[in-house]
Design a protein around this motif. Structure first.
Motif, short mmCIF file in Angstrom:
data_model
loop_
_atom_site.label_atom_id
_atom_site.label_comp_id
_atom_site.label_asym_id
_atom_site.label_seq_id
_atom_site.Cartn_x
_atom_site.Cartn_y
_atom_site.Cartn_z
N SER A 133 27.91 -3.51 15.48
CA SER A 133 29.21 -4.07 15.16
C SER A 133 29.33 -5.49 15.72
O SER A 133 28.66 -5.85 16.68
N SER A 134 30.20 -6.25 15.11
CA SER A 134 30.43 -7.62 15.53
C SER A 134 31.51 -7.64 16.61
O SER A 134 32.62 -7.15 16.40
N ALA A 135 31.17 -8.21 17.75
CA ALA A 135 32.13 -8.30 18.85
C ALA A 135 33.31 -9.19 18.45
O ALA A 135 34.47 -8.85 18.73
N LYS A 136 33.03 -10.29 17.79
CA LYS A 136 34.09 -11.21 17.38
C LYS A 136 35.05 -10.51 16.41
O LYS A 136 36.26 -10.60 16.57
N CYS A 161 38.97 -9.77 17.35
CA CYS A 161 39.99 -10.42 16.51
C CYS A 161 40.82 -9.40 15.74
O CYS A 161 42.03 -9.57 15.58
N ALA A 162 40.19 -8.33 15.28
CA ALA A 162 40.94 -7.28 14.57
C ALA A 162 41.93 -6.61 15.50
O ALA A 162 43.06 -6.27 15.09
N ALA A 163 41.55 -6.42 16.75
CA ALA A 163 42.47 -5.82 17.72
C ALA A 163 43.69 -6.71 17.94
O ALA A 163 44.83 -6.23 17.98
N LEU A 219 47.43 -7.57 8.68
CA LEU A 219 46.57 -6.44 8.32
C LEU A 219 45.52 -6.84 7.29
O LEU A 219 44.36 -6.41 7.38
N VAL A 220 45.91 -7.67 6.34
CA VAL A 220 44.94 -8.16 5.35
C VAL A 220 43.88 -9.02 6.03
O VAL A 220 42.68 -8.88 5.76
N ALA A 221 44.30 -9.90 6.92
CA ALA A 221 43.35 -10.74 7.65
C ALA A 221 42.38 -9.89 8.47
O ALA A 221 41.18 -10.14 8.49
N ALA A 222 42.90 -8.86 9.13
CA ALA A 222 42.03 -7.97 9.92
C ALA A 222 41.01 -7.28 9.03
O ALA A 222 39.85 -7.10 9.42
N GLY A 223 41.41 -6.92 7.83
CA GLY A 223 40.49 -6.28 6.90
C GLY A 223 39.48 -7.24 6.30
O GLY A 223 38.42 -6.82 5.84
N MET A 224 39.79 -8.53 6.30
CA MET A 224 38.90 -9.52 5.71
C MET A 224 37.96 -10.17 6.72
O MET A 224 37.25 -11.11 6.38
N LEU A 225 37.92 -9.68 7.94
CA LEU A 225 37.14 -10.34 8.98
C LEU A 225 35.63 -10.25 8.80
O LEU A 225 34.88 -10.82 9.58
N GLY A 249 42.67 -17.02 19.98
CA GLY A 249 41.64 -18.00 20.32
C GLY A 249 40.64 -17.45 21.34
O GLY A 249 39.43 -17.69 21.23
N SER A 250 41.14 -16.70 22.30
CA SER A 250 40.25 -16.09 23.30
C SER A 250 39.35 -15.05 22.67
O SER A 250 38.14 -15.01 22.96
N ALA A 251 39.90 -14.21 21.81
CA ALA A 251 39.10 -13.19 21.13
C ALA A 251 38.03 -13.85 20.27
O ALA A 251 36.86 -13.42 20.25
N TYR A 252 38.41 -14.90 19.58
CA TYR A 252 37.47 -15.61 18.71
C TYR A 252 36.35 -16.24 19.54
O TYR A 252 35.16 -16.08 19.24
N GLY A 253 36.72 -16.94 20.61
CA GLY A 253 35.73 -17.61 21.45
C GLY A 253 34.84 -16.66 22.22
O GLY A 253 33.62 -16.82 22.24
#
Length: 125
Positions: free
Chosen positions: A2-5, A9-11, A50-56, A94-98
């Motif tokens: 799984s992707s950590a990023k 970010c989904a969380a 929710l859509v953004a989380a699904g599109m990650l 930003g923290s989750a992404y970085g």
């Protein structure tokens, strides 16, 4: 693997969806925003999270996540408390992404180093 990023970010987007959904009744009851404005805005931003989380899985999901952060801060124009919550979620995003990118980079380096060690061991007598 799984992707950590993506997971981090989904969380953040999931927690933000709950928060933005709860701002809808706050806009109506506390901030005296009309229902015809509050419902599409609050629930629309919730759905956008929710859509953004699904599109990650694609980069478009991350761009949509960035857009959600801007919209959440701009919601402060109707609900002033969002001028506090919006930047907090933007900081979490930003923290989750970085941190997610850093974890993925270090994970890739570790796997590359392990593969290099495996190749060297096989070629050694």
């Amino acid at each position: 693997m799984s992707s950590a990023k993506r997971s981090l970010c989904a969380a953040v987007l999931s927690m933000q969806a709950i928060t933005l959904g709860l701002t809808t009744p706050v806009m109506i009851v506390v901030a005296d925003v009309s229902r015809s404005t509050a419902l599409p805005l609050g629930l629309g931003l919730t759905l956008l999270c929710l859509v953004a989380a699904g599109m990650l899985r694609s980069e478009a999901g991350y761009w949509l996540g960035h857009l959600v952060q801007v919209a959440a801060i701009a919601l402060g124009l109707l609900v002033p408390f969002m001028f506090l919550l919006g930047p907090i979620f933007a900081l979490l995003w930003g923290s989750a992404y970085g941190v997610g990118r850093k974890i993925e980079r270090e994970r890739a380096e570790a796997f590359a180093a392990a593969e290099d060690d495996g190749i060297e061991r096989e070629s050694a007598p």
